[in-house]
Design a protein around this motif. Structure first.
Motif, PDB file in Angstrom:
ATOM      1  N   ASN A  84       0.815  -1.218   0.000  1.00  0.00           N
ATOM      2  CA  ASN A  84       0.000   0.000   0.000  1.00  0.00           C
ATOM      3  C   ASN A  84       0.845   1.264   0.000  1.00  0.00           C
ATOM      4  O   ASN A  84       0.478   2.254  -0.629  1.00  0.00           O
ATOM      5  N   TYR A  85       1.961   1.246   0.727  1.00  0.00           N
ATOM      6  CA  TYR A  85       2.865   2.391   0.709  1.00  0.00           C
ATOM      7  C   TYR A  85       4.196   2.024   1.341  1.00  0.00           C
ATOM      8  O   TYR A  85       4.317   1.054   2.068  1.00  0.00           O
ATOM      9  N   VAL A  86       5.191   2.863   1.022  1.00  0.00           N
ATOM     10  CA  VAL A  86       6.475   2.873   1.717  1.00  0.00           C
ATOM     11  C   VAL A  86       6.565   4.272   2.308  1.00  0.00           C
ATOM     12  O   VAL A  86       6.505   5.269   1.578  1.00  0.00           O
ATOM     13  N   ARG A  87       6.657   4.347   3.616  1.00  0.00           N
ATOM     14  CA  ARG A  87       6.689   5.651   4.292  1.00  0.00           C
ATOM     15  C   ARG A  87       8.076   5.920   4.837  1.00  0.00           C
ATOM     16  O   ARG A  87       8.678   5.079   5.488  1.00  0.00           O
ATOM     17  N   GLY A  88       8.565   7.117   4.570  1.00  0.00           N
ATOM     18  CA  GLY A  88       9.812   7.571   5.161  1.00  0.00           C
ATOM     19  C   GLY A  88       9.504   8.541   6.287  1.00  0.00           C
ATOM     20  O   GLY A  88       8.846   9.560   6.062  1.00  0.00           O
ATOM     21  N   ASP A  89       9.928   8.201   7.479  1.00  0.00           N
ATOM     22  CA  ASP A  89       9.841   9.104   8.626  1.00  0.00           C
ATOM     23  C   ASP A  89      11.254   9.600   8.897  1.00  0.00           C
ATOM     24  O   ASP A  89      12.171   8.792   9.096  1.00  0.00           O
ATOM     25  N   PHE A  90      11.431  10.911   8.916  1.00  0.00           N
ATOM     26  CA  PHE A  90      12.751  11.510   9.026  1.00  0.00           C
ATOM     27  C   PHE A  90      12.892  12.141  10.408  1.00  0.00           C
ATOM     28  O   PHE A  90      12.074  12.965  10.814  1.00  0.00           O
TER      29      PHE A  90
END
Length: 176
Positions: A84-90
């Motif tokens: 569904n998604y690839v999320r980047g949390d920075f």
């Protein structure tokens, strides 16, 4: 007549005794057990973030930086799933400073599918962008398997990633 009734009673008793208590198991059948619905299986998904991660200044004017890496995934339980998604949390100093999602729709656009088939493997390139200075990138891959179970696989990309500026010279290079 009395004798006929006694004879029939004895025959009925013998038939009952034969059916309930003989020493031979040859005429016995196992009692039927109720059908139990098996618990829905759950996909067994593994994701590996490639060591080819590169970061640098973004050519997209809406973002200051990017990270690009190869994601390799596989499924081992015999149940397919959709990414569904690839999320980047920075993060900077353990505080969330920015977030960017690479959607399943973007993956479909890039590769033709966001599907991970049962018992298969595939790889693709992930591109995440952000604006705030950071010292840690946490990457979450969110899948939904064919039985409706959600899977969240999380990994980190740290400051040891190679810094490479986006290229504008080569038409075949990705526009980051």
């Amino acid at each position: 007549m009395q004798r006929a009734i006694e004879t029939m009673s004895v025959l009925v008793a013998l038939m009952l005794a034969a059916g309930c208590g003989s020493d031979s198991d040859s005429n016995l059948t196992a009692p039927s057990s109720p059908v139990v619905q098996a618990t829905a299986p759950k996909a067994d998904i593994t994701v590996v973030i490639g060591s080819d991660a590169v970061t640098g200044p973004s050519l997209d004017p809406n973002f200051t930086s990017y990270v690009q890496f190869t994601a390799s995934m596989s499924e081992a339980a015999g149940l397919g799933a959709h990414l569904n998604y690839v999320r980047g949390d920075f993060y900077k100093d353990d505080a969330l400073v920015d977030r960017y999602d690479f959607s399943g729709a973007q993956l479909i656009e890039q590769t033709g599918s966001n599907r991970l088939e049962a018992g298969s493997a595939r790889s693709f390139v992930v591109l995440l962008r952000w604006n705030a200075p950071c010292d840690l990138m946490r990457v979450t891959f969110q899948f939904t398997d064919d039985q409706g179970h959600d899977h969240h696989l999380v990994g980190n990309i740290g400051p040891t990633s190679i810094a490479v500026a986006a290229s504008t010279d080569d038409d075949e290079a990705p526009r980051l």
